[in-house]
Write an enzyme that holds these catalytic residues in place. Structure first.
Site, PDB file in Angstrom:
ATOM      1  CB  CYS A 136      -0.998  -0.042   1.147  1.00  0.00           C
ATOM      2  SG  CYS A 136      -2.316  -1.257   0.840  1.00  0.00           S
ATOM      3  CE  LYS A 138       1.277   8.381   1.914  1.00  0.00           C
ATOM      4  NZ  LYS A 138       0.149   7.797   1.177  1.00  0.00           N
ATOM      5  CD  GLU A 458      -5.288   9.999   0.438  1.00  0.00           C
ATOM      6  OE1 GLU A 458      -4.222   9.723  -0.118  1.00  0.00           O
ATOM      7  OE2 GLU A 458      -6.265   9.228   0.469  1.00  0.00           O
ATOM      8  CB  SER A 484      -6.208   9.521  -3.226  1.00  0.00           C
ATOM      9  OG  SER A 484      -6.197   8.225  -3.780  1.00  0.00           O
TER      10      SER A 484
END
Length: 572
Positions: A136, A138, A458, A484
């Site tokens: 995912c 990060k 975000e 995003s």
């Protein structure tokens, strides 16, 4: 699926003779280590083999990572089979989608925390090689930063993509769920339909089947040579994924015995290959943060200007959900990452190495999968001739800002409208819920930058709501925060300097006219320099608390142009 080459004509005995590990179990000084590892169930003879740290980001509460609970077993089997000893440990893996709102303050800071925790564990235990299991937003870049900092033999493996939701109305994936929030807000869909979407669109484990940050960075890891090609786009539940995991387990033992380190695979040329491929495939604007941060850990100068220079002349040959109707499994079936690399072959350095064996040029020379031309275009007939991003400059963003132009409808490449200002994402969400946004508005969200947020949240849900409310063809969004990778519409982020540091975005007032011209790479606030200076002299920061780790982040974080690093790149 890309295959992993075998050892180049060497027997295990030959490679074993030349291999020397980080620890020597026969040395009496290693007695404490040997004893404690025996307590964990390892035999002394196991410790005489390459000890491979398996960095597992498994968690019950993130679909992109939940599959690693099973997949890690196949990696271990591969390590054992190749004559190594697997040693699993875990790291945090927060889900951006679940962290919307208040939780989002912690998401970008977690990237460096993940990297630091891995560096600390791997260094303390002296692993000989590493396999990184990540999927995912990060977690992939955090692990890439750790791999660069450690510079050990390493390989990456992603979990694979989520199954799309097949309904009577069509095929849906995660961004469709986010956009349905806006549709429900204006009663464009019923509560019954919205409930069905909530319960079914995120249909399985695996990474959300869109070209957001997670898949952008997973594919990036493939192109720079650390991860098997197609690891990211194949379905998480495919048999090929289990076999691929075994292959990775075997291959890391070979790389460790041969002493092939991160820096032998990932070079400046590799980074440029990865960045050019991101631009060619409609990747996430967050890639700018993560690639610049990775470059910094590697000691390679790269800021927003350099990022733009590398990507801006590469043709964009594909784009995926939410910027088109095609999802990640469509990408895989259309030829996958090898096909998009093949399409831009002349823009890639063919001599860059792959951890799976050989070079980029050798891989592409033997690439034979069928390519679907509806999904993957050629470099001579691209969707866009000059990359998927536009970096804009002007008096509103003197140090620049970024937009994914491949997600913007052509009629919004130029827009002029009145500013409607918000000092947080929360204020914006309230206004959208109250339906007070009007066509033509330019929504300015400030104090959401790295320091101002803090954490550079975000604007994923507001951006999706804008689409669901049908306003993405008449309204623009401008922020010193970020978006995003699953955002579409004229959403301009990373405005620098940020408001917290006194950037001009702090001085915008409701009704000020803002002109955005993506073709000309400009963003202009129609206020004189003198008036801007006068306003900035009277700005007061809003109360945006920074408790605990957020306070440390606010004090240490670098600018967005350099990737928002805060634990790396500042060695005294």
């Amino acid at each position: 699926m890309g295959t992993i080459d075998k050892i180049n004509g060497e027997t295990e005995e030959n490679t074993m003779e030349s291999w020397k590990g980080n620890r020597t179990p026969s040395n009496p000084q290693e007695g404490y280590y040997v004893g404690l590892m025996n307590a964990c169930g390892y035999r002394t003879k196991d410790l005489e083999k390459p000890v491979i740290g398996i960095v597992n980001s498994f968690t019950d509460v993130n679909p992109g990572h939940r599959a690693f609970k099973e997949l890690v077993g196949y990696v271990k089997e591969g390590v054992w089979a190749a004559g190594g000893t697997p040693a699993e440990f875990n790291v945090p893996a927060p889900c951006d989608g679940m962290a919307q709102g208040e939780g989002m303050h912690f998401i970008l800071p977690s990237r460096d925390l993940i990297a630091g925790s891995i560096q600390a564990m791997a260094s303390a235990h002296g692993f000989d090689g590493l396999v990184f299991l990540c999927s995912c937003d990060k977690i992939v870049p955090g692990m890439l930063m750790a791999a660069a900092a450690l510079n050990k033999p390493c390989m990456f493996l992603t979990a694979g993509s989520m199954l799309p939701y097949e309904a009577d109305e069509g095929t849906y994936v995660t961004p469709d769920l986010k956009e349905s929030i806006g549709q429900r807000n204006i009663d464009a869909i019923s509560e019954e339909t919205f409930t069905r979407f909530r319960e079914n669109i995120c249909f399985s484990c695996g990474t959300c089947s869109m070209y957001g940050t997670a898949n952008t960075m997973g594919v990036f890891a493939e192109v720079i040579g650390l991860c098997p090609i197609d690891s990211t786009t194949m379905l998480f539940c495919s048999s090929a994924k289990y076999k691929q995991a075994r292959d990775v387990g075997e291959r890391i033992v070979t790389l460790t015995k041969e002493g092939v380190r991160f820096s032998d695979i990932v070079t400046e040329a590799s980074l440029k290959n990865g960045l050019r491929h991101v631009a060619a495939t409609g990747g996430s604007t967050n890639a700018q943060l993560h690639i610049c941060a990775l470059a910094r850990v590697m000691g390679i100068p790269m800021d927003l200007a350099a990022f733009d220079e590398i990507q801006r002349d590469v043709p964009c040959v594909a784009k995926f959900k939410p910027s088109s109707k095609f999802n990640m499994y469509d990408y895989y079936k259309a030829g996958g990452v090898g096909a998009t690399m093949k399409a831009i072959e002349r823009y890639l350095d063919p001599d860059a190495r792959l951890a799976t064996g050989g070079t980029v040029g050798e891989f592409l020379a033997r690439f034979r999968r069928r390519i679907d031309p509806e999904i993957i275009h050629t470099a001579d007939e691209p969707l866009y001739p000059d990359g998927c991003f536009a970096v804009l400059h002007g008096n509103l963003a003197p140090a620049g800002c970024i937009v994914k132009k491949s997600g913007v409808v052509p009629e919004m490449f130029h827009h002029r409208g009145p500013a409607v200002c918000f000092d947080s994402e929360d204020d914006l969400r309230a206004a959208m819920t109250e339906k007070s946004i009007k066509p033509g508005d330019v929504l300015v969200i400030r104090y959401e930058g790295p320091k101002g947020g803090p954490g550079m949240r975000e604007m994923s849900i507001p951006a999706a709501m804008l689409v669901g409310m049908g306003l993405h063809t008449s309204c623009a969004m401008v922020t010193d925060g970020r978006y995003s990778g699953a955002t579409r519409g004229p959403c301009i982020g990373h405005v620098s300097p940020e408001a917290w540091d006194g950037g001009p975005i702090a001085a915008v007032r409701d009704g000020d006219m803002i002109e955005i011209d993506i073709d000309r790479h400009t963003i202009h606030l129609e206020v004189s320099d003198e008036e801007l200076t006068e306003r900035l002299g009277h700005i007061k920061r809003p109360a945006h608390p920074a408790p605990g780790v957020l306070g440390a982040y606010r004090k240490a974080v670098d600018s967005v142009n350099e990737g928002c690093t805060w634990l790396y790149g500042k060695e005294e």
